[in-house]
Every structure is written in C-alpha cells, then in structure tokens.
Design a protein around this motif. Structure first.
Motif, PDB file in Angstrom:
ATOM      1  N   SER B 264       1.026  -1.201   0.073  1.00 11.67           N
ATOM      2  CA  SER B 264      -0.119   0.067   0.109  1.00 11.67           C
ATOM      3  C   SER B 264       0.874   1.260   0.024  1.00 11.67           C
ATOM      4  CB  SER B 264      -0.967   0.109   1.085  1.00 11.67           C
ATOM      5  OG  SER B 264      -0.089   0.144   2.395  1.00 11.67           O
ATOM      6  N   ASP B 265       0.296   2.539  -0.409  1.00 11.88           N
ATOM      7  CA  ASP B 265       0.950   3.710  -0.075  1.00 11.88           C
ATOM      8  C   ASP B 265       0.349   4.398   1.024  1.00 11.88           C
ATOM      9  OD1 ASP B 265       2.136   6.172  -0.350  1.00 11.88           O
ATOM     10  OD2 ASP B 265       0.728   6.931  -1.944  1.00 11.88           O
ATOM     11  N   PRO B 266       1.380   4.322   2.350  1.00 12.96           N
ATOM     12  CA  PRO B 266       0.729   4.851   3.534  1.00 12.96           C
ATOM     13  C   PRO B 266       0.140   6.305   3.509  1.00 12.96           C
ATOM     14  CG  PRO B 266       2.838   3.579   3.837  1.00 12.96           C
ATOM     15  CD  PRO B 266       2.724   3.586   2.550  1.00 12.96           C
ATOM     16  N   ALA B 267       0.844   7.027   2.376  1.00 15.61           N
ATOM     17  CA  ALA B 267       0.532   8.528   2.450  1.00 15.61           C
ATOM     18  C   ALA B 267      -0.778   8.518   1.526  1.00 15.61           C
ATOM     19  CB  ALA B 267       1.602   9.166   1.753  1.00 15.61           C
ATOM     20  N   GLY B 268      -1.097   7.640   0.804  1.00 20.53           N
ATOM     21  CA  GLY B 268      -2.227   7.640   0.235  1.00 20.53           C
ATOM     22  C   GLY B 268      -3.432   7.319   0.938  1.00 20.53           C
ATOM     23  N   VAL B 269      -3.219   6.296   1.726  1.00 18.92           N
ATOM     24  CA  VAL B 269      -4.152   5.652   2.871  1.00 18.92           C
ATOM     25  C   VAL B 269      -4.377   6.834   3.632  1.00 18.92           C
ATOM     26  CG1 VAL B 269      -4.328   4.093   4.763  1.00 18.92           C
ATOM     27  CG2 VAL B 269      -3.453   3.070   2.388  1.00 18.92           C
ATOM     28  N   VAL B 270      -3.615   7.550   4.312  1.00 16.71           N
ATOM     29  CA  VAL B 270      -3.714   8.564   5.131  1.00 16.71           C
ATOM     30  C   VAL B 270      -4.522   9.602   4.759  1.00 16.71           C
ATOM     31  CG1 VAL B 270      -2.575  10.342   6.489  1.00 16.71           C
ATOM     32  CG2 VAL B 270      -1.779   8.083   6.743  1.00 16.71           C
ATOM     33  N   GLU B 271      -4.190   9.709   3.432  1.00 16.03           N
ATOM     34  CA  GLU B 271      -4.906  10.916   2.674  1.00 16.03           C
ATOM     35  C   GLU B 271      -6.339  10.781   2.547  1.00 16.03           C
ATOM     36  OE1 GLU B 271      -3.424  11.936  -1.256  1.00 16.03           O
ATOM     37  OE2 GLU B 271      -4.754  13.600  -1.399  1.00 16.03           O
ATOM     38  N   ALA B 272      -6.964   9.521   2.210  1.00 14.93           N
ATOM     39  CA  ALA B 272      -8.142   9.178   2.174  1.00 14.93           C
ATOM     40  C   ALA B 272      -8.844   9.126   3.538  1.00 14.93           C
ATOM     41  CB  ALA B 272      -8.380   7.494   1.425  1.00 14.93           C
ATOM     42  N   LYS B 307       6.530   6.713  -7.267  1.00 10.78           N
ATOM     43  CA  LYS B 307       5.562   6.091  -6.365  1.00 10.78           C
ATOM     44  C   LYS B 307       5.219   4.730  -6.656  1.00 10.78           C
ATOM     45  CE  LYS B 307       3.221   8.197  -3.494  1.00 10.78           C
ATOM     46  NZ  LYS B 307       3.623   8.588  -1.985  1.00 10.78           N
ATOM     47  N   LEU B 308       5.171   4.430  -8.009  1.00  9.46           N
ATOM     48  CA  LEU B 308       4.792   3.216  -8.261  1.00  9.46           C
ATOM     49  C   LEU B 308       5.727   2.109  -8.138  1.00  9.46           C
ATOM     50  CD1 LEU B 308       2.431   3.910 -11.492  1.00  9.46           C
ATOM     51  CD2 LEU B 308       1.688   3.500  -9.050  1.00  9.46           C
ATOM     52  N   ILE B 309       6.862   2.687  -8.588  1.00  8.32           N
ATOM     53  CA  ILE B 309       8.240   1.905  -8.139  1.00  8.32           C
ATOM     54  C   ILE B 309       8.451   1.593  -6.806  1.00  8.32           C
ATOM     55  CG2 ILE B 309      10.738   2.154  -8.684  1.00  8.32           C
ATOM     56  CD1 ILE B 309      10.303   3.540 -11.318  1.00  8.32           C
ATOM     57  N   GLU B 310       8.132   2.699  -5.929  1.00 12.31           N
ATOM     58  CA  GLU B 310       8.400   2.587  -4.549  1.00 12.31           C
ATOM     59  C   GLU B 310       7.427   1.479  -4.143  1.00 12.31           C
ATOM     60  OE1 GLU B 310       7.827   6.165  -2.396  1.00 12.31           O
ATOM     61  OE2 GLU B 310       7.280   5.051  -0.663  1.00 12.31           O
ATOM     62  N   ILE B 311       6.314   1.584  -4.294  1.00 11.41           N
ATOM     63  CA  ILE B 311       5.319   0.642  -3.561  1.00 11.41           C
ATOM     64  C   ILE B 311       5.680  -0.929  -4.277  1.00 11.41           C
ATOM     65  CG2 ILE B 311       3.447   2.194  -3.094  1.00 11.41           C
ATOM     66  CD1 ILE B 311       1.820   1.338  -5.207  1.00 11.41           C
ATOM     67  N   ARG B 312       6.191  -0.915  -5.513  1.00  9.55           N
ATOM     68  CA  ARG B 312       6.472  -2.277  -5.809  1.00  9.55           C
ATOM     69  C   ARG B 312       7.665  -2.833  -5.211  1.00  9.55           C
ATOM     70  NH1 ARG B 312       5.210  -3.682 -11.812  1.00  9.55           N
ATOM     71  NH2 ARG B 312       3.265  -4.031 -11.132  1.00  9.55           N
ATOM     72  N   ARG B 313       8.483  -2.030  -4.993  1.00  7.90           N
ATOM     73  CA  ARG B 313       9.918  -2.454  -4.264  1.00  7.90           C
ATOM     74  C   ARG B 313       9.549  -2.717  -2.905  1.00  7.90           C
ATOM     75  NH1 ARG B 313      12.901   0.184  -1.121  1.00  7.90           N
ATOM     76  NH2 ARG B 313      11.807   2.207  -1.391  1.00  7.90           N
ATOM     77  N   ARG B 314       8.787  -2.110  -2.108  1.00  6.43           N
ATOM     78  CA  ARG B 314       8.433  -2.151  -0.673  1.00  6.43           C
ATOM     79  C   ARG B 314       7.593  -3.560  -0.534  1.00  6.43           C
ATOM     80  NH1 ARG B 314       5.641   0.085   3.001  1.00  6.43           N
ATOM     81  NH2 ARG B 314       4.513   1.091   1.842  1.00  6.43           N
ATOM     82  N   GLU B 315       7.198  -4.081  -1.724  1.00 10.76           N
ATOM     83  CA  GLU B 315       6.369  -5.468  -1.516  1.00 10.76           C
ATOM     84  C   GLU B 315       7.519  -6.358  -1.629  1.00 10.76           C
ATOM     85  OE1 GLU B 315       4.489  -7.002   0.074  1.00 10.76           O
ATOM     86  OE2 GLU B 315       2.881  -7.744  -1.126  1.00 10.76           O
ATOM     87  N   THR B 316       8.028  -7.090  -0.813  1.00 11.80           N
ATOM     88  CA  THR B 316       9.099  -7.944  -0.704  1.00 11.80           C
ATOM     89  C   THR B 316       8.759  -9.349  -0.612  1.00 11.80           C
ATOM     90  OG1 THR B 316       9.438  -7.816   1.470  1.00 11.80           O
ATOM     91  CG2 THR B 316      10.905  -6.372   0.277  1.00 11.80           C
ATOM     92  N   ILE B 317       7.568  -9.845  -0.381  1.00 12.60           N
ATOM     93  CA  ILE B 317       7.098 -11.022  -0.236  1.00 12.60           C
ATOM     94  C   ILE B 317       6.614 -11.634  -1.525  1.00 12.60           C
ATOM     95  CG2 ILE B 317       5.416 -12.600   1.000  1.00 12.60           C
ATOM     96  CD1 ILE B 317       5.926 -10.679   3.498  1.00 12.60           C
TER      97      ILE B 317
END
Lengths: 279, 323
Positions: B264-272, B307-317
């Motif tokens: 998820s994008d925590p900033a995007g979640v917090v914004e909503a 942002k898209l690259i970042e959220i893909r990178r953060r999903e390590t599993i």
C-alpha cells in the motif's frame, strides 16, 4: 528470566495481560488489529511460539512479519506471511461455527453488565442523532461462535454502561439462556474483560464480576470508572506488571511505530509503589 | 417452518428462480473476449439504481480504479454492500453515487451521520460474515442460508434476517436472505481475456461475489494467456462464464496493496482516511477522481512513476503469489 518493568504505559500493561493467557494448545480468532492482535503477536514471540490464530480474511496460523503498514492487518502479505492456509471470510465463519475457535479476542467501544458489545452507535440510533461507528464487522461472528470471548476496552465510565446503546455483537444479551433463544450455540459467550486497570469475569448469572485490579489503582478508583456496580470476587487479585522482556519484544518488534501503544497514561515504580504518572 | 423473530428492515429482493433464468439467458456461456476499458465497462455494466457489491476494499486488493470510474461517471442511487470497508462507502456516498448501504463494517466519520440525518442515505444493519453468507447463498442459487450468529443483536432487528425453529433440531436458528447483486466489481491478480481469473492469498468473498452477481466486472493486475491458467487449474478462482467485462488495471488497487505485487501507499491511505474523518471529500474527489479522465492518466499524472516503483519495491514477499 523475567524482570518486572519499572516504566510502562496503560496500553502495554493490558497487552501483556492478554498475551499471558494465550497458549499453544488453542485456536484464536483475533479482531483486526489493535490490542487483540498485538497480544497474540507478543505471545507468539514469547510464551506460545506455536499458537494459531485466524483473522476475518480466513488466514490460518500465519507467522506475521511485523510491523505492518497502517491498516494492513489483513489481506496483506506481511500479516499473512507463511500461513498454514489462506481462506476467505466465509471459511473463517465456518471454522468458528464448527467449534474450532477456542477463544475470540476483541476490542470494543462500549460494553455492558452482560458483556454485550457496541461498535455501531453511541447515543440515539434513530435519525442519525448518535455518533456513528463502523458496525460489528467480524466481531459479531467471533462473539457468537467462539467458545470463549476475551474483550479489551478502556476503563472509563462511558465505556462500561448498564446497557449498551446498541448491541452490535452479543454478550449474554439479558441473562442465562438468552443466547440460545436467539439461535447462538450453547456454552459460548464472554469470558474475560480486560482494561488497563482491571480484569473482570462472569458469574453464573451471566453478569460481570471484578476479579483483579492493576497494582497502580485501587478497587474504589476502578468502581468510579463504571456506570454500574459489578459483582466483586471474594478475593480481588492484583495483576502482575509487564516484564522488561515482554516490553522489549513489544516495543522493538511488534509496535515499533507506536500505532497501538502510543496512547494512555504512563506508570512508574516509585518509592516501592507502582503509580500513574501525573500528567 | 415456524418464524420466531423477524428483522424489520427492507432487503434486496430474493429471487433465485429469476436469477437462474438470468444466468441461462444473459451470462456469457461461450468463451468470448471481454477485454474493455474502465470507461466502457462501467458505462455498459453499472446502471443507476443497481445493487453494487465490491470485494475487499479501497486499501486491500480492492477494485479502487473501478470505484473511481463509477464516481467519475456520476452513477446514482446505488445500493452498496458495505462489508469489510474503510473508505469505499464514504467515497461512493460523498461522490453522489450511493444512497443505501448494507453495513457489515464501514469506516465512519462525520459523513455517515450527516448522510443519515439529511436522509441522503438509508442504512441496513448486518455484520461482515452475515453479508458474505448472503452472497454465498446467492452464489449457491438458494433463497437463504442459516447461521448461528447475529441473533439477539440490535442489528438483527434492522436487517432482513429471520429466526425460525429449525425443523431438524427444533432449536432457533437464524436465516439470512440470499444476495444476488445487480453488479459486482472485483480486483484480481490475473485474468485471461475471457474472465477466467486467479486471486492469490486471502480474500473476503471474491468467488461468492462473482457467482452471485448478475453482471461482473473484473479488474486485473495482469492479463495472462488461457494456457497459463490451464497449467494449474486448481488456482482458478473465478470462471469466465460468471464474468461480463475484464479491465486491465495495473496498480488498480492503489492506494491499497495487492498481496505479492505491491505494498500500500501509506501516504495515500492516510490522505483518504483524513478526508473521511474530516467529513470533507471535495478535495479528495477532485484530485483523485475528477481531475483525470482515466486510470492510466491517474497513474501518470496524480500518482507518478516514482511512487509506483516505490510501492512495488516495498512489497518484498513473493511466496504464494503467482508462479
């Protein structure tokens, strides 16, 4: 090795209490996040490494990687890492209907003498006058179907009421036999209520009974923070404080960002007495 | 069967015979390509006044891009299925699209009480698992299913459920009315162009939703060859004949996560969530829905490649998700 801690907060205290109840030999259905999930994750890393729990999305026995991103306590790869099985919500409800769920662990907004749970509205329901909350979510299934339910809430007068404003999830409803009359399975229901100040059980009359208090409050202080007078156990026990070992795991592995524990008052050991730190 | 207690609320019509006939006459029994755009899928398959079910939610492998498209097209008077939800109901009500909600769990805030007070929205009470049980009954072609929960609650009195004397055990048992939504939107990891689809990891009720709903729009992270699905048929979650449209939606769950694909994008979640708790969605809807014409433009202009690259990178599993 266990060393009683000298500084901790209310939230950490209650998480450690529930964590100590959790055992390898039972299956738990844990409400989505907050104190319930933190308690189970703490137990898994301390006293009950093989415990199994479910969440609403039908995960069975995950080895969750914490911390989670905000709100990502279900349907996420970290929360559901290395599970024994991945299911869906109806599967979780099936397992609970079958009797596999020994304990349910839930947080609640408001609770009453009979352990009924309100997570829908505080105040008047009709016309949108009261303050609306999210609804029962998965808690109704847990409270109805787990053999025993453990509740966690705050020790505040407005949260312990004679009758909840809305029964979102069932406790003992209005007394012995009521659950069965409304179609719930027999021999189920509320078992413990934990707050940062106290622990309650239930008598044969299905009503709440104060059984233990924290070492930093008195029975009188606790009773002032209920809107009704509960039964008192013949002997009121004193709950044991968190250990340094538990706090280390909780702070460094489970709630690193303080999403769950970073609220509530602090307690310290001063002059041989545990005391609430005055704000 | 003796009825012991009845909920007093209106509920969406239960009609298993007409649903069977609909399946016979209107479901695409033949394998045909259904790959279309978000815009066309929502134009053709979501109608004003529909009962709409979405699976999962705006933050957790949900059809977020389709929810934004429904709001963008200003659909109206939807009756929505508010199970396991943080912001999706708030977005659809505040976006002017929905005026009735079956509640299992919804993210709350000032919007909901205001909508009820101003009579913009009617609420029917259930719990998450009672809603998914209703979908299961709908997906089995049955008029109802029993459960041993929800009885005795105040939600029961404001639902379409009943408690009857079970003819076998003679004990009280709850019956939940089947739910056959007019339309369902479901986000999946992989689908072929015909709508055979795979969901990896846990879920709420994607299969029940797909089989119970008259019209089904899938949004898929990846469009794969049918041969890929045939290699491992046990992993097919949804069959093509339940599906009316397939939309290719990479990052379709943004700002939410798709397990194994991106975090998820925590900033995007917090914004909503922030918009929901403030009770004012105007800025959110303007920026995330109405400022762009499509999901592709949204990813490019509002979210951005970084942002898209970042959220893909953060999903390590990756274990358990995909090949």
């Amino acid at each position: 090795m266990s060393t009683p801690a000298t500084h901790f907060n209310e939230r950490e205290f209650v998480i450690c209490q529930i964590s100590r109840l959790v055992e390898d030999r039972y299956v738990y259905w844990v409400g989505g996040g907050g104190e319930p999930l933190s308690s189970v994750l703490l137990a898994k890393r301390t006293t009950a490494p093989n415990l199994q729990y479910l969440t609403e999305d039908g995960v069975v026995g995950p080895e969750a990687l914490v911390p989670f991103d905000p709100l990502m306590t279900m349907i996420s790869s970290r929360a559901n890492y290395r599970a024994l099985q991945w299911g869906t919500m109806n599967y979780a409800a099936d397992l609970a209907h079958l009797g596999y769920v020994d304990y349910g662990i839930l947080a609640t907004l408001q609770v009453d003498r009979y352990g009924n749970i309100n997570s829908t509205v505080v105040g008047k329901y009709a016309g949108g006058e009261g303050r609306r909350f999210g609804g029962p979510g998965g808690a109704d299934s847990i409270a109805a179907l787990a053999w025993r339910t453990i509740l966690v809430t705050d020790q505040q007068k407005r949260k312990f009421v004679e009758r909840v404003d809305f029964i979102s999830s069932p406790g003992f409803l209005d007394g012995p036999g009521a659950r069965e009359r409304h179609g719930l399975p027999p021999n189920t229901g509320p078992w413990r209520v934990y707050t940062p100040w106290a622990m309650y059980g239930y008598g044969d009359d299905c009503q709440m009974m104060l059984q233990a208090i924290a070492p930093f409050v008195t029975v009188e202080q606790v009773l002032e923070e209920l809107s009704f007078r509960p039964a008192l156990a013949a002997k009121i026990e004193v709950l044991e404080v968190p250990t340094e070992e538990e706090l280390l795991v909780l702070r460094s592995q489970i709630d690193v960002g303080g999403q769950v524990t970073d609220r509530g008052r602090w307690i310290e050991l001063k002059d041989g007495q545990y005391q609430l730190v005055q704000a | 069967m003796r009825i012991l207690e009845e909920g007093k609320s209106d509920y969406f019509k239960v009609a298993p015979d007409s649903y069977r006939e609909f399946v016979r006459d209107h479901k695409p029994h033949r394998m045909v390509s259904k790959l279309i755009t978000h815009k066309e899928a929502v134009e053709r398959f979501v109608h004003d006044g529909d009962y709409l079910a979405y699976d999962c939610n705006y933050f957790q492998r949900g059809p977020s891009s389709l929810i934004r498209e429904i709001i963008r097209q200003r659909k109206q008077k939807l009756w929505i299925c508010g199970k396991f939800t943080y912001v999706a109901c708030a977005l659809l009500v505040e976006g002017g699209c929905a005026d009735r909600i079956d509640i299992g769990f919804i993210g709350f805030g000032p919007w909901i009480a205001r909508a009820v007070r101003e009579k913009k929205c009617t609420i029917y009470e259930y719990s998450n698992a009672i809603v998914t049980l209703r979908l299961k009954a709908g997906a089995m072609g049955l008029p109802f299913l029993p459960a041993r929960s929800f009885g005795g609650t105040d939600g029961f009195a404001r639902s379409g459920c009943k408690i009857v004397e079970d003819p076998y055990t003679k004990k009280p048992v709850l019956l939940a009315p089947a739910l056959n939504p007019d339309v369902a939107i479901i986000h999946v990891h992989q689908a072929d162009e015909y709508g055979n689809a795979r969901v990896f990891g846990t879920g709420i009720a994607h299969q029940e939703c797909a089989l119970a709903s008259r019209r089904v729009i899938l949004s898929a992270e990846e469009i794969v060859e049918t041969d890929e699905l045939r290699r491992d048929p046990a992993r097919t979650s949804i069959p093509h004949f339940a599906v009316d449209a397939v939309v290719h939606a990479p990052f379709g769950a943004y700002p939410g996560t798709v397990q194994g694909y991106y975090a998820s994008d925590p900033a995007g979640v917090v914004e909503a969530m922030g918009a929901m708790f403030s009770g004012d969605f105007r800025e959110y809807l303007k920026k995330h829905v109405h400022s762009v014409a499509s999901h592709e433009e949204y990813l490019e202009k509002v979210v951005g490649a970084k942002k898209l690259i970042e959220i893909r990178r953060r999903e390590t599993i990756r274990e358990g998700y995909g090949a």
